[in-house]
Design a protein around this motif. Structure first.
Motif, PDB file in Angstrom:
ATOM      1  N   GLU A 252      -6.434 -43.807 112.962  1.00  0.00           N
ATOM      2  CA  GLU A 252      -6.788 -42.755 112.009  1.00  0.00           C
ATOM      3  C   GLU A 252      -8.189 -42.950 111.436  1.00  0.00           C
ATOM      4  OE1 GLU A 252      -5.238 -41.014 107.693  1.00  0.00           O
ATOM      5  OE2 GLU A 252      -4.066 -42.530 108.769  1.00  0.00           O
ATOM      6  N   VAL A 253      -8.513 -44.177 111.008  1.00  0.00           N
ATOM      7  CA  VAL A 253      -9.802 -44.386 110.354  1.00  0.00           C
ATOM      8  C   VAL A 253     -10.956 -44.448 111.349  1.00  0.00           C
ATOM      9  CG1 VAL A 253      -8.765 -45.560 108.394  1.00  0.00           C
ATOM     10  CG2 VAL A 253      -9.529 -46.911 110.338  1.00  0.00           C
ATOM     11  N   VAL A 284     -14.371 -49.075 121.584  1.00  0.00           N
ATOM     12  CA  VAL A 284     -14.579 -47.671 121.239  1.00  0.00           C
ATOM     13  C   VAL A 284     -15.605 -47.052 122.174  1.00  0.00           C
ATOM     14  CG1 VAL A 284     -15.446 -46.096 119.457  1.00  0.00           C
ATOM     15  CG2 VAL A 284     -13.998 -48.035 118.821  1.00  0.00           C
ATOM     16  N   VAL A 285     -15.347 -45.827 122.607  1.00  0.00           N
ATOM     17  CA  VAL A 285     -16.315 -45.039 123.369  1.00  0.00           C
ATOM     18  C   VAL A 285     -16.744 -43.874 122.485  1.00  0.00           C
ATOM     19  CG1 VAL A 285     -16.674 -43.529 125.354  1.00  0.00           C
ATOM     20  CG2 VAL A 285     -15.424 -45.678 125.620  1.00  0.00           C
ATOM     21  N   THR A 286     -18.065 -43.655 122.358  1.00  0.00           N
ATOM     22  CA  THR A 286     -18.558 -42.611 121.473  1.00  0.00           C
ATOM     23  C   THR A 286     -19.860 -42.013 121.991  1.00  0.00           C
ATOM     24  OG1 THR A 286     -19.210 -42.119 119.191  1.00  0.00           O
ATOM     25  CG2 THR A 286     -19.819 -44.275 120.053  1.00  0.00           C
ATOM     26  N   LYS A 287     -20.137 -40.783 121.579  1.00  0.00           N
ATOM     27  CA  LYS A 287     -21.417 -40.136 121.858  1.00  0.00           C
ATOM     28  C   LYS A 287     -22.385 -40.310 120.685  1.00  0.00           C
ATOM     29  CE  LYS A 287     -19.683 -36.478 124.913  1.00  0.00           C
ATOM     30  NZ  LYS A 287     -19.528 -34.996 125.079  1.00  0.00           N
ATOM     31  N   ILE A 296     -17.684 -49.027 111.470  1.00  0.00           N
ATOM     32  CA  ILE A 296     -16.239 -49.016 111.730  1.00  0.00           C
ATOM     33  C   ILE A 296     -15.532 -50.021 110.838  1.00  0.00           C
ATOM     34  CG2 ILE A 296     -14.462 -49.524 113.446  1.00  0.00           C
ATOM     35  CD1 ILE A 296     -16.273 -48.358 115.562  1.00  0.00           C
ATOM     36  N   ARG A 297     -16.147 -51.178 110.680  1.00  0.00           N
ATOM     37  CA  ARG A 297     -15.527 -52.198 109.826  1.00  0.00           C
ATOM     38  C   ARG A 297     -15.443 -51.725 108.381  1.00  0.00           C
ATOM     39  NH1 ARG A 297     -18.392 -55.871 111.535  1.00  0.00           N
ATOM     40  NH2 ARG A 297     -16.990 -56.409 113.242  1.00  0.00           N
ATOM     41  N   ALA A 298     -16.419 -50.980 107.932  1.00  0.00           N
ATOM     42  CA  ALA A 298     -16.384 -50.435 106.574  1.00  0.00           C
ATOM     43  C   ALA A 298     -15.219 -49.463 106.409  1.00  0.00           C
ATOM     44  CB  ALA A 298     -17.708 -49.739 106.263  1.00  0.00           C
ATOM     45  N   ARG A 299     -14.941 -48.684 107.450  1.00  0.00           N
ATOM     46  CA  ARG A 299     -13.791 -47.771 107.399  1.00  0.00           C
ATOM     47  C   ARG A 299     -12.482 -48.553 107.363  1.00  0.00           C
ATOM     48  NH1 ARG A 299     -15.145 -43.430 112.211  1.00  0.00           N
ATOM     49  NH2 ARG A 299     -17.267 -42.877 111.571  1.00  0.00           N
ATOM     50  N   LEU A 300     -12.420 -49.630 108.148  1.00  0.00           N
ATOM     51  CA  LEU A 300     -11.191 -50.433 108.200  1.00  0.00           C
ATOM     52  C   LEU A 300     -10.926 -51.157 106.891  1.00  0.00           C
ATOM     53  CD1 LEU A 300     -11.530 -52.062 111.748  1.00  0.00           C
ATOM     54  CD2 LEU A 300      -9.950 -50.236 111.090  1.00  0.00           C
ATOM     55  N   ALA A 301     -11.968 -51.338 106.075  1.00  0.00           N
ATOM     56  CA  ALA A 301     -11.832 -52.123 104.849  1.00  0.00           C
ATOM     57  C   ALA A 301     -10.843 -51.505 103.867  1.00  0.00           C
ATOM     58  CB  ALA A 301     -13.197 -52.282 104.179  1.00  0.00           C
ATOM     59  N   VAL A 302     -10.567 -50.205 104.009  1.00  0.00           N
ATOM     60  CA  VAL A 302      -9.605 -49.562 103.118  1.00  0.00           C
ATOM     61  C   VAL A 302      -8.207 -50.140 103.310  1.00  0.00           C
ATOM     62  CG1 VAL A 302      -9.002 -47.680 104.712  1.00  0.00           C
ATOM     63  CG2 VAL A 302      -8.836 -47.317 102.238  1.00  0.00           C
ATOM     64  N   SER A 309     -11.646 -58.534 112.481  1.00  0.00           N
ATOM     65  CA  SER A 309     -11.806 -57.503 113.505  1.00  0.00           C
ATOM     66  C   SER A 309     -12.921 -57.857 114.470  1.00  0.00           C
ATOM     67  CB  SER A 309     -12.103 -56.140 112.860  1.00  0.00           C
ATOM     68  OG  SER A 309     -13.272 -56.203 112.068  1.00  0.00           O
ATOM     69  N   THR A 310     -12.680 -57.569 115.719  1.00  0.00           N
ATOM     70  CA  THR A 310     -13.698 -57.698 116.766  1.00  0.00           C
ATOM     71  C   THR A 310     -13.886 -56.303 117.345  1.00  0.00           C
ATOM     72  OG1 THR A 310     -13.016 -59.959 117.280  1.00  0.00           O
ATOM     73  CG2 THR A 310     -14.315 -58.794 118.944  1.00  0.00           C
ATOM     74  N   ILE A 311     -15.105 -55.783 117.258  1.00  0.00           N
ATOM     75  CA  ILE A 311     -15.347 -54.381 117.586  1.00  0.00           C
ATOM     76  C   ILE A 311     -16.403 -54.262 118.686  1.00  0.00           C
ATOM     77  CG2 ILE A 311     -16.064 -52.137 116.676  1.00  0.00           C
ATOM     78  CD1 ILE A 311     -15.223 -53.249 113.876  1.00  0.00           C
ATOM     79  N   GLU A 312     -16.046 -53.536 119.712  1.00  0.00           N
ATOM     80  CA  GLU A 312     -16.947 -53.307 120.847  1.00  0.00           C
ATOM     81  C   GLU A 312     -17.177 -51.796 120.974  1.00  0.00           C
ATOM     82  OE1 GLU A 312     -17.051 -54.030 125.695  1.00  0.00           O
ATOM     83  OE2 GLU A 312     -15.444 -54.892 124.448  1.00  0.00           O
ATOM     84  N   ILE A 313     -18.451 -51.393 121.018  1.00  0.00           N
ATOM     85  CA  ILE A 313     -18.790 -49.974 121.095  1.00  0.00           C
ATOM     86  C   ILE A 313     -19.543 -49.689 122.393  1.00  0.00           C
ATOM     87  CG2 ILE A 313     -20.079 -48.073 120.049  1.00  0.00           C
ATOM     88  CD1 ILE A 313     -19.622 -49.290 117.354  1.00  0.00           C
ATOM     89  N   HIS A 314     -19.077 -48.692 123.129  1.00  0.00           N
ATOM     90  CA  HIS A 314     -19.752 -48.233 124.342  1.00  0.00           C
ATOM     91  C   HIS A 314     -20.237 -46.809 124.105  1.00  0.00           C
ATOM     92  CE1 HIS A 314     -18.347 -51.662 126.745  1.00  0.00           C
ATOM     93  NE2 HIS A 314     -17.199 -51.540 126.081  1.00  0.00           N
ATOM     94  N   HIS A 315     -21.538 -46.573 124.324  1.00  0.00           N
ATOM     95  CA  HIS A 315     -22.112 -45.246 124.131  1.00  0.00           C
ATOM     96  C   HIS A 315     -22.139 -44.491 125.449  1.00  0.00           C
ATOM     97  CE1 HIS A 315     -23.350 -46.065 119.990  1.00  0.00           C
ATOM     98  NE2 HIS A 315     -23.674 -47.278 120.410  1.00  0.00           N
TER      99      HIS A 315
END
Length: 328
Positions: A252-253, A284-287, A296-302, A309-315
């Motif tokens: 959701e976040v 995560v895949v994003t444009k 993303i981590r700031a959103r998860l902080a809620v 968290s370990t976050i991988e972003i693919h553009h």
């Protein structure tokens, strides 16, 4: 020589603060149970009473299992900051609960075997003495249950600091190591109650068969409790958490916001590292070229239960993916 200051980027992997009251209570209960065991075995030997001896040795199995729970608390606390444990030592407590549940199954099996032997080869029962032993055992277990129950309720007295409840999944927040010790005490108390009922029935009405039958009923009850504890602890040890509401909350976040239609989670792993603490690895895949792991981590902080968290972003536009890992 220039050295970068990395202190702001490092963190300890201590995700569960433990339960000091539960640890102390478990040790106290273990020593009470052990003392009662010694008294019963000694009295059984001195007065040549099989009833006292049998209950004493039965109590020894519970003393051993409760001691195992206490040692699990101590080990988790002692090695809490040991860097060899990648996600902390909380699962030592869960392992203690799992082993204790297996021990409960063993107790149930012994109860069934003993009851069947009594049915096949009935033995004379000294009812007054046996009832006295059962009442003594029940009294000891009620005291121990009160001690552990106080620790259990204390552990649930810390509300969350955000407005995102766990959707009724309170079972995930239980101290399973404390629960295993509590179950041993309750199981012993329940078997004492059943024994008293059976012995009174045999003494008054001559129903000698009631004692072994109640033994089998008690064994079934203990086995059911042990099975539930095995499932709960096994779920944690095997990281079977992908049906927990926190997974939907992460989706959701991460997939919300103005760029929601352009951002999707392609891989997600969630596992528990504490009673109310979770770690996650997200791909995560994003444009959105401006989306960063920090955002993303700031959103998860809620959701304060997500502590690592370990976050991988693919553009999608061919930009190189970003990789980052951090704690809460």
């Amino acid at each position: 020589m220039h050295t970068d200051n990395l202190s702001a980027w490092t963190h300890e992997h201590v995700f569960d603060t433990g339960n000091a009251l539960a640890e102390r209570s478990t040790w106290v209960v273990m020593w009470i149970t052990a003392a009662a065991m010694v008294i019963e075995i000694t009295a059984g030997w001195w007065f040549n009473s099989m009833a006292l001896l049998a209950d004493g040795w039965h109590m020894s199995s519970h003393a051993f299992a409760i001691g195992l729970s206490a040692l699990a608390y101590a080990a988790a606390r002692r090695y809490a900051k040991d860097p060899r444990f990648a996600f902390g030592t909380w699962k030592i407590e869960i392992l203690g609960g799992f082993a204790s549940a297996i021990f409960l199954l063993g107790v149930a099996a012994m109860m069934v075997i003993g009851s069947i032997e009594r049915i096949v080869s009935p033995q004379p029962i000294q009812y007054k003495e046996a009832i006295t032993v059962a009442i003594l055992g029940l009294a000891v277990n009620l005291v121990c249950a009160l001690i552990l129950g106080k620790a259990h309720h204390h552990g649930h007295g810390h509300p969350h600091g955000h407005d995102h409840p766990h959707h009724g999944n309170e079972r995930h927040n239980h101290d399973l190591n404390l629960k295993s010790a509590y179950l041993h005490v309750i199981a012993d108390a329940a078997t004492s109650v059943l024994a008293i009922v059976a012995l009174v029935g045999g003494w008054i009405y001559g129903w000698s068969w009631l004692d072994p039958v109640m033994g089998i009923v008690g064994a079934v009850l203990v086995a059911i409790w042990a099975k539930g504890l095995l499932l709960e602890t096994g779920r944690v040890l095997l990281d079977r958490e992908m049906d927990h509401p926190v997974v939907a909350e992460i989706h959701e976040v991460v997939e919300s916001g103005p760029e929601a239609s352009d951002t999707r989670i392609t891989d997600l792993h969630v596992w528990r590292v504490g009673k109310e603490a979770y770690s996650c690895a997200i791909a995560v895949v994003t444009k959105d070229a401006g989306l960063t792991p920090g955002a993303i981590r700031a959103r998860l902080a809620v959701h304060e239960e997500i502590v690592h968290s370990t976050i991988e972003i693919h553009h999608r536009d061919g930009l190189q993916g970003n990789l980052a890992g951090a704690g809460g």
